[in-house]
Design a protein around this motif. Structure first.
Motif, PDB file in Angstrom:
ATOM      1  N   ILE A  89      11.141  -2.366  -2.368  1.00  0.00           N
ATOM      2  CA  ILE A  89       9.704  -2.216  -2.548  1.00  0.00           C
ATOM      3  C   ILE A  89       9.020  -2.681  -1.270  1.00  0.00           C
ATOM      4  CG2 ILE A  89       7.719  -2.909  -3.929  1.00  0.00           C
ATOM      5  CD1 ILE A  89       9.849  -1.210  -5.429  1.00  0.00           C
ATOM      6  N   ASP A  90       8.171  -1.830  -0.760  1.00  0.00           N
ATOM      7  CA  ASP A  90       7.416  -2.166   0.444  1.00  0.00           C
ATOM      8  C   ASP A  90       5.998  -2.550   0.024  1.00  0.00           C
ATOM      9  OD1 ASP A  90       6.200  -2.388   2.842  1.00  0.00           O
ATOM     10  OD2 ASP A  90       6.620  -0.345   3.537  1.00  0.00           O
ATOM     11  N   GLU A  91       5.738  -3.843   0.110  1.00  0.00           N
ATOM     12  CA  GLU A  91       4.420  -4.316  -0.329  1.00  0.00           C
ATOM     13  C   GLU A  91       3.325  -3.871   0.627  1.00  0.00           C
ATOM     14  OE1 GLU A  91       7.022  -6.289   0.189  1.00  0.00           O
ATOM     15  OE2 GLU A  91       7.428  -7.552  -1.546  1.00  0.00           O
ATOM     16  N   GLY A  92       3.741  -3.452   1.800  1.00  0.00           N
ATOM     17  CA  GLY A  92       2.743  -3.042   2.774  1.00  0.00           C
ATOM     18  C   GLY A  92       2.126  -4.242   3.473  1.00  0.00           C
ATOM     19  N   ILE A  93       2.987  -5.117   3.999  1.00  0.00           N
ATOM     20  CA  ILE A  93       2.513  -6.265   4.767  1.00  0.00           C
ATOM     21  C   ILE A  93       3.100  -6.121   6.164  1.00  0.00           C
ATOM     22  CG2 ILE A  93       2.437  -8.788   4.935  1.00  0.00           C
ATOM     23  CD1 ILE A  93       2.945  -8.921   1.925  1.00  0.00           C
ATOM     24  N   LYS A  94       2.263  -5.762   7.091  1.00  0.00           N
ATOM     25  CA  LYS A  94       2.746  -5.502   8.450  1.00  0.00           C
ATOM     26  C   LYS A  94       3.305  -6.777   9.070  1.00  0.00           C
ATOM     27  CE  LYS A  94       0.943  -1.351  10.281  1.00  0.00           C
ATOM     28  NZ  LYS A  94       0.326  -0.880   9.027  1.00  0.00           N
ATOM     29  N   GLY A  95       4.442  -6.650   9.719  1.00  0.00           N
ATOM     30  CA  GLY A  95       5.027  -7.795  10.394  1.00  0.00           C
ATOM     31  C   GLY A  95       5.876  -8.650   9.471  1.00  0.00           C
ATOM     32  N   TYR A  96       5.863  -8.337   8.191  1.00  0.00           N
ATOM     33  CA  TYR A  96       6.694  -9.097   7.254  1.00  0.00           C
ATOM     34  C   TYR A  96       7.737  -8.171   6.659  1.00  0.00           C
ATOM     35  CZ  TYR A  96       7.918 -11.101   2.686  1.00  0.00           C
ATOM     36  OH  TYR A  96       8.584 -11.525   1.564  1.00  0.00           O
ATOM     37  N   ARG A  97       7.288  -7.231   5.859  1.00  0.00           N
ATOM     38  CA  ARG A  97       8.244  -6.381   5.182  1.00  0.00           C
ATOM     39  C   ARG A  97       8.904  -5.377   6.132  1.00  0.00           C
ATOM     40  NH1 ARG A  97      11.012  -8.335   1.903  1.00  0.00           N
ATOM     41  NH2 ARG A  97       9.771  -8.608   0.040  1.00  0.00           N
ATOM     42  N   ASP A  98       8.200  -5.027   7.201  1.00  0.00           N
ATOM     43  CA  ASP A  98       8.769  -4.068   8.154  1.00  0.00           C
ATOM     44  C   ASP A  98      10.160  -4.503   8.618  1.00  0.00           C
ATOM     45  OD1 ASP A  98       6.164  -3.509   7.905  1.00  0.00           O
ATOM     46  OD2 ASP A  98       5.629  -3.746  10.010  1.00  0.00           O
ATOM     47  N   ASP A  99      10.234  -5.794   9.024  1.00  0.00           N
ATOM     48  CA  ASP A  99      11.489  -6.291   9.581  1.00  0.00           C
ATOM     49  C   ASP A  99      12.583  -6.397   8.528  1.00  0.00           C
ATOM     50  OD1 ASP A  99      10.227  -6.505  12.005  1.00  0.00           O
ATOM     51  OD2 ASP A  99       9.600  -8.587  11.648  1.00  0.00           O
ATOM     52  N   ALA A 151       6.738  -2.349  -9.987  1.00  0.00           N
ATOM     53  CA  ALA A 151       7.199  -1.423  -8.946  1.00  0.00           C
ATOM     54  C   ALA A 151       8.686  -1.116  -9.076  1.00  0.00           C
ATOM     55  CB  ALA A 151       6.894  -2.003  -7.570  1.00  0.00           C
ATOM     56  N   LEU A 152       9.486  -2.155  -9.369  1.00  0.00           N
ATOM     57  CA  LEU A 152      10.927  -1.920  -9.500  1.00  0.00           C
ATOM     58  C   LEU A 152      11.200  -0.995 -10.685  1.00  0.00           C
ATOM     59  CD1 LEU A 152      12.588  -5.391  -8.737  1.00  0.00           C
ATOM     60  CD2 LEU A 152      12.879  -3.268  -7.437  1.00  0.00           C
ATOM     61  N   ASP A 153      10.497  -1.208 -11.788  1.00  0.00           N
ATOM     62  CA  ASP A 153      10.679  -0.351 -12.959  1.00  0.00           C
ATOM     63  C   ASP A 153      10.258   1.089 -12.659  1.00  0.00           C
ATOM     64  OD1 ASP A 153      11.579  -2.495 -14.335  1.00  0.00           O
ATOM     65  OD2 ASP A 153       9.771  -2.814 -15.526  1.00  0.00           O
ATOM     66  N   ARG A 154       9.109   1.210 -12.010  1.00  0.00           N
ATOM     67  CA  ARG A 154       8.624   2.552 -11.674  1.00  0.00           C
ATOM     68  C   ARG A 154       9.567   3.253 -10.708  1.00  0.00           C
ATOM     69  NH1 ARG A 154       2.764   3.176 -12.426  1.00  0.00           N
ATOM     70  NH2 ARG A 154       2.039   1.366 -13.552  1.00  0.00           N
TER      71      ARG A 154
END
Lengths: 460, 110
Positions: A89-99, A151-154
């Motif tokens: 799941i990509d929460e859309g937090i730049k610089g955190y989830r990207d890596d 999100a995981l369920d979806r």
């Protein structure tokens, strides 16, 4: 200190001291014992069925990376006959989830598993960066936690998968046991200690298609110490990524997490003891598993959306929660409420939630840890929950509209859920002279700005 | 200060991982020499090394994320040459030439 030999093979030098039983093991014996115990957890709880497709909730962190590695190993060694896929799941937090997503992509290659990455923007029309832009850095963990849970369920439903495994470990479970005990939230205590949870479809007549209301969840690492997970990753040279959520750094500071780690230092077996105690107490919770009906078998427990969660994907409580809870408890005492807090919330009477009364002082520029984590106004109901489906999105919910849809409605109307969160978004928060009039102006300005840029988006 | 002779210092390798490197200017591995004797003239042990790291290496002001109550914060694992430091005498372990000491945080998320 003279080196000790491994307790199992008696030849190699011991490198690992097991927290649960003080056993001294060498590297190869530790790895095989660790794997054997996960296998034991899986088989004794009948977690998997041959032919099942299983999505591993993968964040790129230590827990989910170890989970993916161990499940792949065991699936091949013991021929479970399950198909493993990675779901991120990509929460859309730049610089955190990207890596960390880069790590998951490497893992997908290393373990030869297909990977699906699903973004909050895709699911909800909002990235966490956008949510934070609107609601501020305080309280955003609530959004993230509620959104992630669904999100995981979806995501699983989208992939046609009915079973999601997550990397929750013994430390995580012990932490939630303590938190729920302190909150007096017995229904949730019961749910969170369950190794298998499910969100079965309430409508029996629904067709055989997979909807996100009948996804099974399990935690194969439930009895594995975080320490051993990290050691396993280290000794097997696994490629994992550690980071801090930009919006909730140092979540372990002053949290139940710190307490658990201190307990472990004094008596390492304490973690599993807390987990077992939690399980035993859960059995005593009235109605704990009754609502399960015939929708799910055995020890599966219905789980509703969690409201907590921050930073890491394993739903840890946010930092300072212990402190704020302590404060709340003191204030509740002062308020001299009679009886148990859990019993009050059913009756539609306003539950005692003193931290909310701090809402106004918060804007006066104090940066103190007044209120963190989920707003306490939304305390959940005790045992009498009746599960239905959200009228908007169909997700399992005890309310008419599920928590995610409520949050989304607030976001989409550009009307944050409560004023505390808005006030923190105020760029002038550090200025002690800010008065409520200025804040109102800020809110109005913000709203009109956001309205210009954002339409009403919602994918169900 | 007089130049330290090779007997006065011990060359070691210190590594940080699991998110701890963020507290040490994102350095994952450090090769350096530490004094052979601590402040009171005793053989340098891990406790001395931890103090040294805090005072001389760590630039981040949040010392309590590494050290709490004069010892390594609970939740941070210490491996001495890949062995759990609890098997080696914890912070009383006397540092030997060429030792590899790894600090791994279990506290950080994924």
């Amino acid at each position: 200190m003279a080196p000790s030999p491994c307790a199992v093979c008696q030849t190699n030098r011991a490198l690992i001291l097991r927290p649960k039983n003080h056993q001294k093991l060498c590297k190869p014996c530790f790895i095989s014992v660790f794997e054997a115990e996960i296998h034991h957890t899986i088989t004794t709880n009948n977690l998997f069925h041959r032919g099942e497709r299983i999505a591993i909730g993968a964040s790129g962190g230590k827990d989910s990376t170890v989970l993916a590695s161990v499940l792949k190993t065991l699936n091949e060694r013991y021929d479970y006959g399950v198909e493993l896929i990675l779901l991120s799941i990509d929460e859309g937090i730049k610089g955190y989830r990207d890596d960390s997503l880069e790590t998951v992509k490497r893992n997908a290659k290393q373990y030869d598993m297909p990977l699906t990455i699903l973004g909050y923007d895709e699911l909800y029309g909002w990235t966490m960066d956008q949510v934070v832009e609107q609601v501020g850095k305080k309280g955003n963990c609530t959004y993230c936690g509620v959104f992630r849970r669904q999100a995981l369920d979806r995501g699983a439903a989208k992939l046609g998968v009915r079973h999601v495994v997550t990397g929750h470990n013994a430390d995580d479970v012990a932490e939630t046991v303590l938190m729920n005990l302190l909150r007096g939230d017995l229904p949730r205590l019961s749910r969170t200690t369950s190794i298998v949870t499910s969100t079965p479809s309430i409508v029996p007549s629904s067709p055989e298609t997979t909807s996100h209301t009948n996804i099974k969840r399990s935690k194969p690492l439930k009895y594995a110490y975080e320490k051993e997970i990290v050691l396993y990753a280290h000794h097997k040279n696994l490629d994992y990524f550690s980071t801090e959520c930009l919006y909730s750094p140092e979540a372990f500071r002053g949290s139940a997490r710190a307490l658990i780690k201190n307990l472990e230092r004094v008596r390492p077996s304490a973690i599993l003891d807390v987990v077992r105690s939690g399980e035993d107490m859960a059995k005593l919770v009235p109605g704990g598993n009754e609502s399960c009906g015939n929708g799910c078998g055995g020890h599966a427990t219905i789980v509703e959306e969690e409201e907590g969660g921050c930073g890491s994907s394993n739903g840890r409580t946010s930092g300072g929660e212990m402190a704020s809870m302590e404060k709340q408890l003191t204030q509740t005492e002062v308020a001299a409420e009679e009886g148990l807090e859990v019993e009050i919330t059913t009756a539609g009477t306003k539950p005692p939630n003193p931290p909310d009364s701090d809402a106004i002082p918060l804007v006066s520029g104090k940066k103190g840890k007044k209120l963190k984590g989920p707003p306490h106004g939304a305390r959940k109901q005790p045992a009498k929950q009746t599960m239905g489906q959200c009228a908007r999105c169909g997700y399992l919910s005890s309310q008419e509209i599920c928590k995610a849809c409520v949050l989304l409605e607030g976001l989409n109307k550009n009307r944050p859920k409560n004023s505390i969160e808005v006030s923190y978004d105020n760029p002038e928060e550090s200025a002690p002279t800010v008065n409520s009039h200025e804040i109102k102006c800020t809110i109005v300005t913000q709203i009109s700005e956001v309205e210009k840029t954002k339409g009403l988006i919602y994918n169900s | 200060m007089s130049a330290a002779s090779s007997e006065d210092v011990i060359p070691i390798t210190v590594e940080f991982s699991g998110g701890l490197e963020m507290l040490f200017s994102n350095q994952r591995k450090l090769d350096f020499s530490i004094a052979a004797k601590d402040e009171s003239g005793l053989n340098s042990n891990v406790a001395f090394l931890v103090r040294y790291l805090c005072d001389n290496v760590m630039k981040d002001p949040r010392k309590d994320l590494f050290v709490l109550d004069d010892t390594v914060r609970p939740g941070i694992l210490v491996l001495i040459n890949d062995a759990d430091w609890e098997l080696e005498g914890e912070d009383k372990y006397e540092i030997q030439k060429g030792d590899n000491i790894l600090f791994v945080s279990t506290l950080h998320g994924g």
